[in-house]
Design an enzyme around this catalytic site. Structure first.
Site, PDB file in Angstrom:
ATOM      1  N   HIS A 268      41.319  71.088  52.931  1.00 51.62           N
ATOM      2  CA  HIS A 268      42.064  70.049  52.228  1.00 51.62           C
ATOM      3  C   HIS A 268      41.098  69.052  51.617  1.00 51.62           C
ATOM      4  CE1 HIS A 268      45.011  66.938  51.353  1.00 51.62           C
ATOM      5  NE2 HIS A 268      45.893  67.911  51.424  1.00 51.62           N
ATOM      6  N   ASP A 325      50.331  74.329  54.567  1.00 54.46           N
ATOM      7  CA  ASP A 325      50.844  75.631  54.155  1.00 54.46           C
ATOM      8  C   ASP A 325      50.578  76.747  55.162  1.00 54.46           C
ATOM      9  OD1 ASP A 325      51.899  74.872  51.596  1.00 54.46           O
ATOM     10  OD2 ASP A 325      49.836  74.636  50.908  1.00 54.46           O
TER      11      ASP A 325
HETATM   12  N1  CMC Z   1      38.325  79.210  52.688  1.00 54.97           N
HETATM   13  C1  CMC Z   1      36.992  79.318  52.666  1.00 54.97           C
HETATM   14  N2  CMC Z   1      36.154  78.357  52.273  1.00 54.97           N
HETATM   15  C2  CMC Z   1      36.701  77.195  51.880  1.00 54.97           C
HETATM   16  C3  CMC Z   1      38.083  77.001  51.865  1.00 54.97           C
HETATM   17  C4  CMC Z   1      38.908  78.049  52.299  1.00 54.97           C
HETATM   18  N3  CMC Z   1      40.238  77.909  52.312  1.00 54.97           N
HETATM   19  N4  CMC Z   1      38.349  75.758  51.413  1.00 54.97           N
HETATM   20  C5  CMC Z   1      37.170  75.192  51.157  1.00 54.97           C
HETATM   21  N5  CMC Z   1      36.164  76.066  51.437  1.00 54.97           N
HETATM   22  C6  CMC Z   1      34.714  75.786  51.363  1.00 54.97           C
HETATM   23  C7  CMC Z   1      34.236  75.795  49.929  1.00 54.97           C
HETATM   24  O1  CMC Z   1      33.825  77.090  49.560  1.00 54.97           O
HETATM   25  C8  CMC Z   1      33.101  74.813  49.997  1.00 54.97           C
HETATM   26  O2  CMC Z   1      31.995  75.436  50.602  1.00 54.97           O
HETATM   27  P1  CMC Z   1      30.505  75.143  50.063  1.00 54.97           P
HETATM   28  O3  CMC Z   1      30.293  73.667  50.243  1.00 54.97           O
HETATM   29  O4  CMC Z   1      29.628  76.000  50.906  1.00 54.97           O
HETATM   30  O5  CMC Z   1      30.512  75.549  48.617  1.00 54.97           O
HETATM   31  C9  CMC Z   1      33.602  73.762  50.972  1.00 54.97           C
HETATM   32  O6  CMC Z   1      34.520  74.450  51.826  1.00 54.97           O
HETATM   33  C10 CMC Z   1      34.309  72.585  50.301  1.00 54.97           C
HETATM   34  O7  CMC Z   1      35.383  73.109  49.536  1.00 54.97           O
HETATM   35  P2  CMC Z   1      35.881  72.584  48.137  1.00 54.97           P
HETATM   36  O8  CMC Z   1      36.250  73.750  47.308  1.00 54.97           O
HETATM   37  O9  CMC Z   1      34.925  71.580  47.574  1.00 54.97           O
HETATM   38  O10 CMC Z   1      37.175  71.814  48.569  1.00 54.97           O
HETATM   39  P3  CMC Z   1      38.255  71.175  47.604  1.00 54.97           P
HETATM   40  O11 CMC Z   1      38.581  69.852  48.153  1.00 54.97           O
HETATM   41  O12 CMC Z   1      37.801  71.232  46.181  1.00 54.97           O
HETATM   42  O13 CMC Z   1      39.488  72.185  47.744  1.00 54.97           O
HETATM   43  C11 CMC Z   1      41.418  73.236  48.589  1.00 54.97           C
HETATM   44  C12 CMC Z   1      40.567  71.951  48.560  1.00 54.97           C
HETATM   45  C13 CMC Z   1      42.677  72.934  49.366  1.00 54.97           C
HETATM   46  C14 CMC Z   1      41.797  73.625  47.158  1.00 54.97           C
HETATM   47  C15 CMC Z   1      40.617  74.378  49.267  1.00 54.97           C
HETATM   48  O14 CMC Z   1      40.312  74.025  50.590  1.00 54.97           O
HETATM   49  C16 CMC Z   1      41.346  75.714  49.215  1.00 54.97           C
HETATM   50  O15 CMC Z   1      41.256  76.444  48.240  1.00 54.97           O
HETATM   51  N6  CMC Z   1      42.093  76.074  50.308  1.00 54.97           N
HETATM   52  C17 CMC Z   1      42.870  77.286  50.304  1.00 54.97           C
HETATM   53  C18 CMC Z   1      44.154  77.096  49.530  1.00 54.97           C
HETATM   54  C19 CMC Z   1      45.135  76.208  50.256  1.00 54.97           C
HETATM   55  O16 CMC Z   1      45.414  76.392  51.424  1.00 54.97           O
HETATM   56  N7  CMC Z   1      45.702  75.217  49.540  1.00 54.97           N
HETATM   57  C20 CMC Z   1      46.697  74.299  50.081  1.00 54.97           C
HETATM   58  C21 CMC Z   1      46.177  72.914  50.158  1.00 54.97           C
HETATM   59  S1  CMC Z   1      47.165  71.785  51.143  1.00 54.97           S
HETATM   60  C22 CMC Z   1      48.756  71.619  50.478  1.00 54.97           C
HETATM   61  C23 CMC Z   1      48.893  71.762  49.039  1.00 54.97           C
HETATM   62  O17 CMC Z   1      48.273  71.055  48.254  1.00 54.97           O
HETATM   63  O18 CMC Z   1      49.698  72.595  48.655  1.00 54.97           O
END
Ligand code: CMC
Length: 388
Positions: A268, A325
């Protein structure tokens, strides 16, 4: 533009002041209008929380009934609109169909689409809240090739929705009551989440003085993506795939760490410790699905996957925890919703938040069009052939 700060994904940019929702991502705190989500989950209902989120205060005695009566009276959709929904591809994704249907509301109800008229915005609020469940249920009925069921003004908001969706297949007795309460609580837990992608979208679109229907249709579209609301469907598909392929959880997590797939329902932007909604939803799933007589296979798998991820430093170092989720899909599936309806349920829950933000923005003294800047990294000036 030399003075602008590059902030991809707006991770560090506040674009407005807001009184609606407070989140402390480090401490796992979430409050609507100052009320902790845990207290609302126990004592309130989705409709009361919708009122709170939209109007800013808990309803005075009598006001909740008034609100709920208005929603009952407005739950029907025009016949033409029903025909329009029926004419769209019935196997299309319900989120695409829902966004299209919401977009047409301004055409059917242009007497409530003027953002400058407070009475119109209020009328549109009622219409949106009242009609979205009817639209969602009709899309679902079409997808399974069954006749739509008209709203029943004698029923409460959530009950009416599950009846329009499942008709006589809706479980009754104790199980029916438990499911009804569960849907209510899930909607409540989704009611607002400050400037998430879809709510930010509603604000951005509304900032051009586009009407509330156009703005909220845009919110539905933003919600559909798997990084946002579409994650609840993606989690279920991931669990199905793990189960069907028989892959070991450790091997699946290796694929995640190799960046072949994301662990859906984890991570998140704001919560870096735990997501309080996820805790509530896990409790709910435990109540409904963790029955000794009839354990739910997918819930068990989700629990094992969660535990395996939380043991792995890849996830803990990056502060990746289950989000809202992760456990919703297993509950919805057990209730009989197909996975492509999960994000529609999210939209029904998030609607009050979208409306509240749209309305708050209209009254914000700092209100002006959303217009971010960029850092240009393209070609310097060059000559078009033959022009010098
Ligand atoms: N699985 C694997 N690695 C992850 C994940 C994940 N679900 N989420 C983040 N990471 C890693 C990412 O690769 C990065 O690693 P590194 O620093 O080595 O490159 C690190 O964690 C930070 O991630 P980020 O992409 O900068 O995080 P963000 O804040 O941009 O993205 C997110 C947030 C929710 C889009 C992401 O965590 C994600 O894609 N999660 C899976 C999809 C999901 O469950 N979404 C629902 C979010 S909550 C409710 C909603 O909004 O609907």
């Amino acid at each position: 533009t030399g003075m602008t700060t590059l902030d991809p994904g707006f991770g560090n940019t506040a674009s407005c002041s807001s009184k609606i929702t407070y989140i402390d991502g480090g401490a796992g705190v979430l409050r609507y209008r100052g009320y902790p989500i845990q207290d609302l989950a126990v004592g309130s209902s989705f409709l009361e929380v919708a009122y709170l989120v939209i109007y800013g205060e808990l309803p005075e005695p009598g006001r909740l009934k008034e609100f709920s009566d208005k929603l009952r009276e407005n739950a029907d959709i025009p016949e033409d609109m029903g025909a329009f929904i029926d004419a769209m591809p019935r196997n299309g994704h319900p989120m695409a169909l829902m966004a299209s249907a919401v977009n047409t509301l301004a055409a059917y109800y242009d007497d409530s689409a003027d953002p400058a008229d407070e009475n119109q915005v209020e009328l549109a609020t009622i219409r949106l809240m009242a009609k979205l469940p009817t639209i969602a249920a009709r899309i679902y009925r079409n997808s399974i090739g069954e006749e739509p069921i008209a709203p029943d003004p004698s029923l409460g908001y959530v009950e009416n929705f599950t009846r329009m969706t499942f008709g006589e297949r809706r479980p009754d007795g104790e199980l029916g009551e438990l499911f009804g309460k569960a849907v209510d609580l899930l909607l409540l837990l989704h009611a607002d989440h400050e400037l998430n992608c879809s709510t930010a979208t509603v604000r951005v679109v509304g900032s051009s003085q586009a009407d509330i229907y156009a703005s909220i249709a845009s919110g539905v579209n933003a919600l559909s993506g798997p990084s946002h609301g579409g994650a609840n469907q993606a989690v279920l598909e991931m669990l199905d795939e793990i189960r069907d392929s028989g892959v070991e959880l450790e091997d699946f997590l290796e694929r995640v760490k190799n960046r072949e797939v994301r662990l859906m329902g984890f991570g998140h932007r704001v919560y870096k410790n735990f997501d309080p909604r996820s805790k509530q939803i896990k409790n709910l799933a435990t109540q409904i699905l963790d029955r000794d007589d009839n354990p739910d296979e997918l819930f068990e798998l989700a629990l094992r996957l969660e535990a395996a991820a939380l043991k792995d430093p890849y996830f803990t170092e990056r502060k990746l925890y289950p989000n809202v989720d992760f456990f919703t899909g297993v509950i919805y599936r057990a209730m009989g919703f197909p996975s492509n309806m999960f994000t529609v349920l999210f939209a029904l829950g998030r609607l009050p938040g979208w409306i509240a933000h749209y309305r708050e923005q209209l009254h914000d003294p700092a209100f002006r069009i959303a217009r971010p800047r960029q850092h240009y990294v393209g070609s310097p000036e060059r000559r078009y052939p033959g022009q010098g």
